[in-house]
Scaffold this active site. Structure first.
Site, PDB file in Angstrom:
ATOM      1  N   ASP A   1      68.734 -21.803  46.502  1.00  0.00           N
ATOM      2  CA  ASP A   1      69.820 -22.609  45.947  1.00  0.00           C
ATOM      3  C   ASP A   1      70.620 -23.187  47.111  1.00  0.00           C
ATOM      4  OD1 ASP A   1      68.919 -21.801  43.507  1.00  0.00           O
ATOM      5  OD2 ASP A   1      70.704 -20.656  42.948  1.00  0.00           O
TER       6      ASP A   1
ATOM      7  N   ASP B   1      69.751 -24.504  30.618  1.00  0.00           N
ATOM      8  CA  ASP B   1      70.697 -23.481  31.064  1.00  0.00           C
ATOM      9  C   ASP B   1      71.658 -23.211  29.915  1.00  0.00           C
ATOM     10  OD1 ASP B   1      69.473 -23.834  33.556  1.00  0.00           O
ATOM     11  OD2 ASP B   1      70.920 -25.380  34.119  1.00  0.00           O
TER      12      ASP B   1
END
Length: 254
Positions: A8, A129
């Site tokens: 990330d 998500d």
């Protein structure tokens, strides 16, 4: 069954967030390309990358870091975060990505996703998500009224390569993957599903080998790898069927 190590990216660095909060970022490596090489050397076959800044900005922000990663590893790379247009998609695929992950645009403009699947077959994944069962967008900063399965079903038959499903309430806190909702999603659609958010230990790796999880394409691991809670060699050997874990680890995880 694929175990995807995660990189990330925030401000050009390799980080992990807690519950998707950009203010709760832990830096694990200031050289994402070196981290990509390390994951390849550990035996991983894929790499999952997210441009966190890009997810909020709606365009690529950590492009230089992503390009360095692509040069550093021979492994196929899937990238999400800030990819919102056909031009974005084409640009990244031309740079060598194996798959782009479309999240916010999947909610805002599902027809664009379908068109992308037609133009770039096998190279477009959808990121879903969810927080408290509802789909979140704009780098998880906004909640929508859509349910997870409701959104996923919009793309049945469109040629989506995979759905990456993240339970935000578990992301980065090592609470264990939400297996119930992940497997429910996998059973509701024909699109391959990748579990994300909360993978905590070898017990989660073992859970991936159970019969009801076999319909999944795999799972993503971040913090558990960086913190040393999962040994890469052990995890990959279990998934290949070369190592039989301790019987206690086969206990059902919720």
């Amino acid at each position: 069954m694929i175990l995807f190590p995660a990189i990330d990216l925030k401000d050009g660095q390799c980080v992990r967030l807690k519950l998707g909060d950009m203010e709760q970022a832990t830096v694990y490596n200031t050289d994402p390309a070196a981290q990509a090489r390390a994951f390849e050397e550990q035996g991983f076959a894929w790499l999952h990358v997210v441009d966190l800044n890009g997810a909020f900005a709606g365009e690529s922000v950590n492009g230089a870091a992503v390009e360095a990663i692509l040069k550093a590893t021979k492994n196929p790379v899937q990238l999400g975060g800030g990819i919102r247009t056909l031009a974005h998609i084409e640009n990244w695929l031309e740079k060598g990505l194996a798959r782009v992950i479309l999240g916010t645009v999947a909610v805002r403009d599902p027809e664009l996703v379908k068109e992308a699947c037609r133009l770039f077959p096998g190279e477009v994944a959808v990121g879903i998500d969810a927080k408290s069962g509802k789909v979140a967008v704009e780098g998880w900063a906004e909640a929508s009224s859509l349910g997870v399965i409701e959104l996923a079903k919009k793309f049945e038959g469109a040629g989506v390569a995979a759905i990456i499903y993240t339970d935000i309430d578990r992301d980065g806190v090592l609470a264990g993957i939400n297996w119930n909702s992940t497997i429910d999603l996998a059973e509701a659609v024909s699109i391959p599903v990748i579990a994300s958010g909360g993978l905590a230990s070898i017990a989660d790796i073992v859970r991936m080998t159970m019969p009801d999880a076999q319909k999944l394409e795999g799972a993503i691991s971040g913090r558990a790898l960086y913190d040393g809670r999962i040994d890469p060699a052990e995890a990959l050997a279990i998934l290949r069927g070369e190592l039989k874990p301790e019987p206690a680890l086969f206990e059902e995880r919720p």
